[in-house]
Motif scaffolding. Structure first.
Motif, mmCIF file in Angstrom:
data_model
loop_
_atom_site.group_PDB
_atom_site.id
_atom_site.type_symbol
_atom_site.label_atom_id
_atom_site.label_comp_id
_atom_site.label_asym_id
_atom_site.label_seq_id
_atom_site.Cartn_x
_atom_site.Cartn_y
_atom_site.Cartn_z
ATOM 1 N N SER A 183 5.347 3.085 -8.376
ATOM 2 C CA SER A 183 6.318 2.293 -7.707
ATOM 3 C C SER A 183 5.976 1.918 -6.490
ATOM 4 C CB SER A 183 7.872 2.754 -7.638
ATOM 5 O OG SER A 183 8.535 2.206 -6.900
ATOM 6 N N THR A 184 5.828 0.525 -6.113
ATOM 7 C CA THR A 184 5.700 -0.052 -4.749
ATOM 8 C C THR A 184 6.522 0.331 -3.723
ATOM 9 O OG1 THR A 184 4.616 -1.975 -5.971
ATOM 10 C CG2 THR A 184 4.779 -2.224 -3.790
ATOM 11 N N MET A 185 7.771 0.978 -4.184
ATOM 12 C CA MET A 185 8.741 1.479 -3.036
ATOM 13 C C MET A 185 8.441 2.825 -2.952
ATOM 14 S SD MET A 185 10.705 -1.050 -2.521
ATOM 15 C CE MET A 185 11.721 -0.347 -1.478
ATOM 16 N N ASP A 186 7.596 3.623 -3.565
ATOM 17 C CA ASP A 186 6.980 4.868 -3.179
ATOM 18 C C ASP A 186 5.855 4.719 -2.190
ATOM 19 O OD1 ASP A 186 6.142 7.327 -3.162
ATOM 20 O OD2 ASP A 186 5.671 7.605 -5.427
ATOM 21 N N THR A 187 6.116 4.692 -0.964
ATOM 22 C CA THR A 187 5.053 4.261 0.014
ATOM 23 C C THR A 187 4.073 5.494 -0.198
ATOM 24 O OG1 THR A 187 6.632 3.123 1.244
ATOM 25 C CG2 THR A 187 4.440 4.123 2.397
ATOM 26 N N SER A 245 2.013 5.541 -3.438
ATOM 27 C CA SER A 245 1.294 4.214 -3.328
ATOM 28 C C SER A 245 0.031 4.419 -2.456
ATOM 29 C CB SER A 245 2.068 3.133 -2.941
ATOM 30 O OG SER A 245 2.847 2.939 -4.044
ATOM 31 N N THR A 293 4.529 -6.695 -7.220
ATOM 32 C CA THR A 293 5.596 -6.869 -6.216
ATOM 33 C C THR A 293 6.618 -7.635 -7.119
ATOM 34 O OG1 THR A 293 4.156 -8.598 -5.458
ATOM 35 C CG2 THR A 293 4.434 -6.682 -4.183
ATOM 36 N N ARG A 341 11.846 -6.698 -2.040
ATOM 37 C CA ARG A 341 11.989 -5.275 -1.698
ATOM 38 C C ARG A 341 10.734 -4.919 -1.690
ATOM 39 N NH1 ARG A 341 15.064 -0.645 -3.233
ATOM 40 N NH2 ARG A 341 14.060 -1.286 -5.147
ATOM 41 N N GLU A 342 9.729 -4.955 -2.870
ATOM 42 C CA GLU A 342 8.541 -4.525 -3.042
ATOM 43 C C GLU A 342 7.587 -5.217 -2.236
ATOM 44 O OE1 GLU A 342 10.782 -3.269 -6.590
ATOM 45 O OE2 GLU A 342 10.708 -4.991 -5.314
ATOM 46 N N ASN A 345 7.719 -3.972 1.281
ATOM 47 C CA ASN A 345 7.199 -2.635 1.493
ATOM 48 C C ASN A 345 5.796 -2.599 1.413
ATOM 49 O OD1 ASN A 345 8.032 0.063 1.907
ATOM 50 N ND2 ASN A 345 7.119 0.701 0.134
ATOM 51 N N CYS A 359 4.523 -1.303 4.656
ATOM 52 C CA CYS A 359 4.475 0.148 4.957
ATOM 53 C C CYS A 359 3.312 0.686 4.366
ATOM 54 C CB CYS A 359 5.753 0.810 4.541
ATOM 55 S SG CYS A 359 7.204 -0.036 5.453
#
Length: 469
Positions: free
Chosen positions: A33-37, A40, A59, A63-64, A67, A70
């Motif tokens: 998940s691109t939100m899982d920094t 990732s 993406t 939000r993605e 992120n 980050c």
């Protein structure tokens, strides 16, 4: 045939140069998940450590895309400089955001401006069609201006499975349609003097993929373009079948001098893709020479290849890369493999797998499965294994199951489209939900994942029975 690489323009992607006289670059795509920094970043590090030179992330929303900043910051702080690529579908504004952060943005012409496909036949007058092209122009040019400002490269990535209804209504589900879908965007790039462009034009069917890329090269030549090409066979699957299909399609073009960057799309951990891709690049001179020799000595309808290899996987890649284009081009229809250290059954099975990848003959079930990405909402590898076990069990007592084509897709981006070449499909529809397909037609929606494999097998069984004369 002596190997000579097609000359393309040079493109800068962050600190990396591709095309021109630069080496063929290797890349992969994260399935986190691109939100899982944290996850990732860790996976990107594994890809880079394996030899990946670019890392792509999905993406799917703002939000993605945001992120990615980050993820990029943490990778750079850890000393990793590989360019990051944002993969955008359905939402052009997400591409705008990603272009301010990532070194490269992939857009899909099939859904950048055109609405999500419905597989309906649409009718356009010439003026109406021209008006639709104008919509692309109005949305795409501002994106190019953002890319110019931030020195961001783009990939125009056409997929056979996600052609728009507009393109399919005028050109059909054809190589010509795929090429035109790409050229509509390339012509705007040329007019706007934007040259940091890479192109991909992919399919899960190796024959379609090879013929379409060749056609694209001819069309670019005719219009004075020489953009670098990214090669890949989508939804190639896992294990030896995924490797053989990739070697047939990607290898056929590499041996002809086509290709500046590649990805082997396996339904496995993305870092597993890198050694396979690297080996294909290493094999180019040898396999190009072997192909030329084999083509010159076809006996009747049979190609005979004698190969040396240190492992079964290396033999698979070498044989598929050498023989693929011969069969895609219909120059022969039978293959005999000879190699010391491998038994006759292994060689016969490999020959059959190559012929199946080239659409010459089908001898076993074919799985068209995606490699997964951040859009995938179920455990892809476990599900593929469950479906394969279930089909194998049915095939043992029911020959109707033995040569089916089964699509296993993480989401709808390419799902129904790539499954045009499949008999039945299993597609992620949401968290814990699966939809089942027959060809492109959805026959049951939002099945709880826990029951979806059993429902798939039951539907296939019933459908095959209903279709009996």
């Amino acid at each position: 045939m002596s190997y000579k690489r097609r000359k393309s323009t040079e493109v800068r992607v962050g600190n990396l140069l591709l095309g021109g006289d630069n080496p063929i670059r290797i890349q992969s795509m994260a399935n986190t998940s691109t939100m899982d920094t944290t996850g990732s970043v860790a996976q990107a590090q594994r890809i880079i450590a394996a030899g990946g030179e670019l890392v792509r992330f999905t993406t799917q929303g703002q939000r993605e895309a945001a992120n990615m900043k980050c993820i990029k910051e943490q990778l750079r702080q850890a000393g990793y400089q590989a360019p990051l690529v944002a993969d955008v579908h359905f939402n052009a504004s997400v591409a705008d955001t990603a272009a301010t952060i990532c070194e490269k943005v992939r857009i899909n012409p099939g859904n950048y401006v055109d609405p999500a496909r419905t597989f309906k036949k649409l009718e356009y007058t010439d003026q109406e069609y021209a008006d639709e092209i104008k919509k692309i122009d109005e949305r795409f040019v501002p994106f190019l201006n953002i890319c110019k400002k931030h020195h961001t490269a783009i990939r125009i990535g056409v997929n056979h499975g996600s052609l728009s209804d507009r393109i399919m209504s005028r050109y059909g589900d054809t190589p010509e349609g795929m090429v035109e879908s790409c050229m509509e965007f390339l012509r705007i790039c040329v007019r706007e003097h934007f040259t940091d462009v890479v192109i991909s034009i992919k399919a899960s069917n190796c024959v379609v993929m090879v013929r379409t890329v060749r056609l694209l090269v001819r069309q670019m030549d005719a219009e004075g373009m020489a953009f670098p090409l990214h090669l890949g066979v989508t939804e190639a699957g896992d294990g030896e079948d995924g490797r053989i299909k990739s070697a047939v399609g990607i290898g056929a073009l590499l041996c002809e001098g086509i290709g500046d960057t590649i990805r082997v799309s396996l339904s496995e951990a993305p870092e597993h893709e890198i050694p396979v891709a690297r080996r294909l690049v290493e094999l180019i001179p040898e396999c190009a020479a072997l192909r030329a020799e084999a083509t010159a000595h076809i006996q009747g309808d049979t190609v005979t290849l004698r190969l040396q290899a240190d492992s079964l996987e290396d033999l698979q890649l070498k044989a598929a890369m050498t023989a693929g284009a011969i069969f895609i081009d219909g120059l022969a229809h039978k293959l005999t493999l000879l190699s010391d250290g491998f038994d006759s059954e292994q060689l016969a099975d490999l020959a059959d797998a190559i012929l199946q990848a080239a659409r010459i003959k089908f001898t076993k079930t074919e799985y068209i499965s995606c490699p997964g990405c951040g859009r995938t909402l179920y455990n892809l590898e476990e599900t593929i294994a469950r479906i394969k076990r279930a089909i194998k069990e049915k095939s043992a007592t029911d020959s109707r199951f033995s040569t089916l084509k089964i699509g296993i897709m993480g989401c709808i981006v390419n799902g129904p489209g790539e499954m045009a070449d499949a008999d039945y499909g299993y597609v992620g529809a949401g968290v814990g939900k699966i939809s089942l397909y027959k060809g492109k037609r959805c026959i049951e929606k939002n099945i709880p994942e826990a029951h979806a494999v059993e429902r798939l097998i039951a539907f296939i069984d019933d459908d095959l029975t209903d279709c009996q004369p």
